[in-house]
Scaffold this motif. Structure first.
Motif, PDB file in Angstrom:
ATOM      1  N   MET A   1      41.789  26.718  34.211  1.00 21.90           N
ATOM      2  CA  MET A   1      41.124  27.102  35.452  1.00 21.90           C
ATOM      3  C   MET A   1      41.631  28.470  35.881  1.00 21.90           C
ATOM      4  O   MET A   1      42.818  28.751  35.847  1.00 21.90           O
ATOM      5  N   HIS A   2      40.729  29.296  36.312  1.00 20.06           N
ATOM      6  CA  HIS A   2      41.046  30.655  36.731  1.00 20.06           C
ATOM      7  C   HIS A   2      41.147  30.695  38.257  1.00 20.06           C
ATOM      8  O   HIS A   2      40.245  30.246  38.953  1.00 20.06           O
ATOM      9  N   SER A   3      42.244  31.233  38.792  1.00 14.52           N
ATOM     10  CA  SER A   3      42.411  31.278  40.245  1.00 14.52           C
ATOM     11  C   SER A   3      41.754  32.530  40.819  1.00 14.52           C
ATOM     12  O   SER A   3      41.685  33.576  40.171  1.00 14.52           O
ATOM     13  N   ALA A   4      41.297  32.401  42.047  1.00 13.37           N
ATOM     14  CA  ALA A   4      40.617  33.505  42.724  1.00 13.37           C
ATOM     15  C   ALA A   4      41.639  34.491  43.278  1.00 13.37           C
ATOM     16  O   ALA A   4      42.811  34.159  43.454  1.00 13.37           O
ATOM     17  N   THR A   5      41.178  35.683  43.586  1.00 15.80           N
ATOM     18  CA  THR A   5      42.064  36.689  44.170  1.00 15.80           C
ATOM     19  C   THR A   5      42.290  36.377  45.650  1.00 15.80           C
ATOM     20  O   THR A   5      41.535  35.606  46.260  1.00 15.80           O
ATOM     21  N   ILE A   6      43.305  37.009  46.222  1.00 12.39           N
ATOM     22  CA  ILE A   6      43.622  36.802  47.637  1.00 12.39           C
ATOM     23  C   ILE A   6      42.461  37.257  48.527  1.00 12.39           C
ATOM     24  O   ILE A   6      42.121  36.586  49.502  1.00 12.39           O
ATOM     25  N   ASP A   7      41.838  38.367  48.178  1.00 12.67           N
ATOM     26  CA  ASP A   7      40.711  38.859  48.971  1.00 12.67           C
ATOM     27  C   ASP A   7      39.554  37.872  48.970  1.00 12.67           C
ATOM     28  O   ASP A   7      38.925  37.636  50.009  1.00 12.67           O
ATOM     29  N   THR A   8      39.272  37.292  47.825  1.00  8.69           N
ATOM     30  CA  THR A   8      38.194  36.304  47.726  1.00  8.69           C
ATOM     31  C   THR A   8      38.513  35.079  48.573  1.00  8.69           C
ATOM     32  O   THR A   8      37.654  34.573  49.304  1.00  8.69           O
ATOM     33  N   ILE A   9      39.741  34.629  48.487  1.00  6.51           N
ATOM     34  CA  ILE A   9      40.163  33.458  49.277  1.00  6.51           C
ATOM     35  C   ILE A   9      40.095  33.787  50.766  1.00  6.51           C
ATOM     36  O   ILE A   9      39.632  32.968  51.573  1.00  6.51           O
ATOM     37  N   LYS A  10      40.520  34.995  51.136  1.00  5.80           N
ATOM     38  CA  LYS A  10      40.518  35.413  52.536  1.00  5.80           C
ATOM     39  C   LYS A  10      39.104  35.415  53.102  1.00  5.80           C
ATOM     40  O   LYS A  10      38.861  34.898  54.199  1.00  5.80           O
TER      41      LYS A  10
END
Length: 157
Positions: A1-10
């Motif tokens: 599984m690939h984790s999202a970037t902080i900006d995407t999560i924000k």
């Protein structure tokens, strides 16, 4: 599984209602002890950072006193445990001056120990590592505090 970037999560968190954000935070806290500790620091301890740093110093001092009578191998093992324990609050605080203060406390604790031949090089090397960490932090700290830290380091060493 690939984790999202902080900006995407924000951006995704901004779109969620507050109730759902709270549910996500509670779910996150249940997964790992470290997440729970970080949330505890942010919610309860971050308002009075100085008191939190003093509490951490007290805990470290107590643990350093407990390991005094241990044989060499066990002493080293417990000492490394204390080193790991000091790194968690440093990670949570994220303040360079508080980090330098905790590192300086460790240097004081190490320099105050009676060293036998087996532990002398180990403890001296640990103290040198903490001193170099403090010196790396000094440029990012305000000038008055940095000067005080340099003065205290000269008194110890």
């Amino acid at each position: 599984m690939h984790s999202a970037t902080i900006d995407t999560i924000k951006t995704e968190l901004k779109q969620l209602p507050p109730k759902q954000v709270m549910e996500l935070l509670l779910r996150l806290a249940r997964f790992k002890k470290e997440n729970k500790e970080l949330l505890t620091y942010i919610l309860f301890e971050s308002a009075n950072e100085h008191e939190y740093v003093e509490q951490v110093k007290k805990e470290i001092s107590e643990e350093m006193e407990e390991i005094d009578g241990l044989p060499g191998y066990q002493y080293k093992k417990q000492f490394r445990k204390i080193q790991r324990k000091i790194n968690k609050p440093i990670k949570y605080i994220g303040n360079k001056s508080a980090t330098a203060e905790l590192y300086l406390h460790m240097v004081r604790m190490i320099s105050g120990k009676k060293k036998n031949n087996y532990l002398a090089t180990f403890l001296n090397k640990s103290a040198e590592q903490y001193i170099s960490k403090i010196e790396k932090l000094l440029p990012g700290i305000e000038d008055d505090l940095a000067a005080d830290l340099r003065k205290q380091l000269k008194q110890i060493g």
